[in-house]
Design an enzyme around this catalytic site. Structure first.
Site, PDB file in Angstrom:
ATOM      1  N   ASP A 152      26.169  28.918 -19.356  1.00 38.90           N
ATOM      2  CA  ASP A 152      26.343  27.458 -19.308  1.00 38.90           C
ATOM      3  C   ASP A 152      26.621  26.894 -17.910  1.00 38.90           C
ATOM      4  OD1 ASP A 152      26.106  27.937 -22.001  1.00 38.90           O
ATOM      5  OD2 ASP A 152      27.984  26.982 -22.602  1.00 38.90           O
ATOM      6  N   ASP A 177      24.213  25.351 -23.216  1.00 39.91           N
ATOM      7  CA  ASP A 177      24.797  24.574 -24.301  1.00 39.91           C
ATOM      8  C   ASP A 177      23.784  23.457 -24.572  1.00 39.91           C
ATOM      9  OD1 ASP A 177      27.235  24.742 -25.800  1.00 39.91           O
ATOM     10  OD2 ASP A 177      27.929  22.867 -24.885  1.00 39.91           O
ATOM     11  N   HIS A 208      23.114  20.606 -27.304  1.00 37.13           N
ATOM     12  CA  HIS A 208      23.528  19.896 -28.515  1.00 37.13           C
ATOM     13  C   HIS A 208      22.589  18.768 -28.911  1.00 37.13           C
ATOM     14  CE1 HIS A 208      27.202  22.147 -28.478  1.00 37.13           C
ATOM     15  NE2 HIS A 208      27.699  21.571 -27.400  1.00 37.13           N
ATOM     16  N   HIS A 238      26.240  15.392 -32.130  1.00 36.66           N
ATOM     17  CA  HIS A 238      26.635  16.730 -32.588  1.00 36.66           C
ATOM     18  C   HIS A 238      28.064  16.729 -33.153  1.00 36.66           C
ATOM     19  CE1 HIS A 238      27.690  21.079 -32.102  1.00 36.66           C
ATOM     20  NE2 HIS A 238      26.465  21.187 -32.593  1.00 36.66           N
ATOM     21  N   HIS A 295      28.332  15.823 -24.653  1.00 36.39           N
ATOM     22  CA  HIS A 295      27.942  16.642 -23.510  1.00 36.39           C
ATOM     23  C   HIS A 295      26.695  17.460 -23.820  1.00 36.39           C
ATOM     24  CE1 HIS A 295      30.308  19.447 -25.962  1.00 36.39           C
ATOM     25  NE2 HIS A 295      29.624  20.421 -25.378  1.00 36.39           N
ATOM     26  N   LYS A 345      22.040  27.240 -27.336  1.00 36.92           N
ATOM     27  CA  LYS A 345      22.999  27.386 -28.446  1.00 36.92           C
ATOM     28  C   LYS A 345      23.703  26.072 -28.708  1.00 36.92           C
ATOM     29  CE  LYS A 345      26.432  28.967 -25.161  1.00 36.92           C
ATOM     30  NZ  LYS A 345      27.292  27.765 -25.269  1.00 36.92           N
ATOM     31  N   CYS A 364      33.207  29.339 -23.669  1.00 35.74           N
ATOM     32  CA  CYS A 364      31.935  30.045 -23.884  1.00 35.74           C
ATOM     33  C   CYS A 364      31.905  31.433 -23.242  1.00 35.74           C
ATOM     34  CB  CYS A 364      30.784  29.162 -23.432  1.00 35.74           C
ATOM     35  SG  CYS A 364      30.595  27.724 -24.532  1.00 35.74           S
TER      36      CYS A 364
HETATM   37  C1  VGL Z   1      31.799  24.805 -23.673  1.00 35.81           C
HETATM   38  C2  VGL Z   1      33.189  23.250 -24.588  1.00 35.81           C
HETATM   39  C3  VGL Z   1      32.159  22.729 -25.329  1.00 35.81           C
HETATM   40  C4  VGL Z   1      31.623  25.946 -22.720  1.00 35.81           C
HETATM   41  C5  VGL Z   1      30.742  24.308 -24.413  1.00 35.81           C
HETATM   42  O1  VGL Z   1      30.499  26.153 -22.213  1.00 35.81           O
HETATM   43  O2  VGL Z   1      32.623  26.645 -22.439  1.00 35.81           O
HETATM   44  N1  VGL Z   1      33.005  24.284 -23.772  1.00 35.81           N
HETATM   45  N2  VGL Z   1      30.934  23.260 -25.227  1.00 35.81           N
HETATM   46 ZN    ZN Z   2      29.322  22.303 -26.169  1.00 38.09          ZN
END
Ligand code: VGL
Ligand code: ZN
Length: 243
Positions: free
Chosen positions: A46, A84, A86, A90, A119, A144, A189
């Site tokens: 990410d 990430d 979404h 979401h 996000h 994901k 993550c």
């Molecule tokens: C993440 C919060 C929400 C991450 C992803 O990549 O750690 N954190 N979505």
């Molecule tokens: Zn996320």
């Protein structure tokens, strides 16, 4: 919330103490033990505009890891990148829950869900990989969190702990035995990915200085303790690539 993390979060004060006495960072002498080989993969989690300065859910100092990751990459024959990714609206977005604000939690069928600012929406510039990330040899991008009602911090399985991303099978089919995890965020993550890598039987390293944390209510200490308990080896990038 990952079950082992959730259990540990209830112990945060104790954990903070425990981590204060945790083993020191691996010395340079362990360089060989930590060295990647042809059966190793780097998982870059990410490193997207949403999670760095100027993004929708910025992780403090997130951009600082980019040159480090670029320097680590040539040591790996196998690199996997995650995004990430979404849907608009979401279920992990606070804006999808009446009366909820970002960083509060809600009960989902699969457990407690932290609610985030909107996000990393699919196809947006915010969800794109950071421009300065240079991974020309990366072979796979795992996206994901694209099921509307289920979050997915882990690169291996969604938060329902049922739906696989296919990553473990992919890595095993490629003969990978060891994974090195870097990216954002350490306590979400990165940690969930490393914990699931251990569950799937991979030797697992987290390269700590190539991650940055959100650190919500003690989540960084809890995630580090959970990772160590699960046998994740926490190392520094200097064990792999000269600074
Ligand atoms: C993440 C919060 C929400 C991450 C992803 O990549 O750690 N954190 N979505
Ligand atoms: Zn996320």
């Amino acid at each position: 919330m990952h079950p082992s993390l959730q259990a540990l979060l209830t112990l945060v004060p104790a954990l903070t103490l425990a981590t204060a006495f945790a083993a020191p960072v691996a010395p340079a002498a362990s360089r060989d033990a930590a060295a990647p080989d042809s059966r190793s993969a780097l998982i870059v989690v990410d490193v997207q505009n949403c999670f760095v300065e100027g993004g929708s859910l910025p992780v403090k100092d997130g951009l600082a890891i980019v040159p480090l990751i670029n320097r680590l990459a040539p040591a790996f024959d196998n690199i996997v990148v995650t995004q990430d990714w979404h849907t608009p609206g979401h279920a992990s977005f606070a804006s999808s829950h009446a009366g909820k604000k970002p960083f509060e939690t809600t009960a989902m069928p699969y457990g407690t869900q932290v609610l985030w600012p909107d996000h990393c929406v699919q196809g947006s510039g915010d969800a794109a990989l950071v421009k300065d990330l240079k991974l020309p040899t990366a072979q796979l991008i795992i996206r994901k969190g694209f099921h509307q009602g289920v979050d997915s911090y882990s690169a291996f399985e969604e938060a329902d702990h049922r739906t696989s991303t296919g990553l473990a099978a992919y890595l095993k089919a490629r003969g990978i035995a060891t994974v090195y995890v870097v990216g954002l965020a350490t306590d979400f993550c990165v940690a969930w990915t490393a914990l699931d890598a251990r569950k799937a039987g991979f030797r697992t390293f987290v390269i700590e200085d190539a991650t940055r944390a959100i650190d919500l209510n003690g989540s960084l200490a809890a995630s580090m303790a959970a990772m160590r308990k699960a046998g994740v080896q926490v190392i520094r990038s200097s064990a792999i690539a000269a600074p």
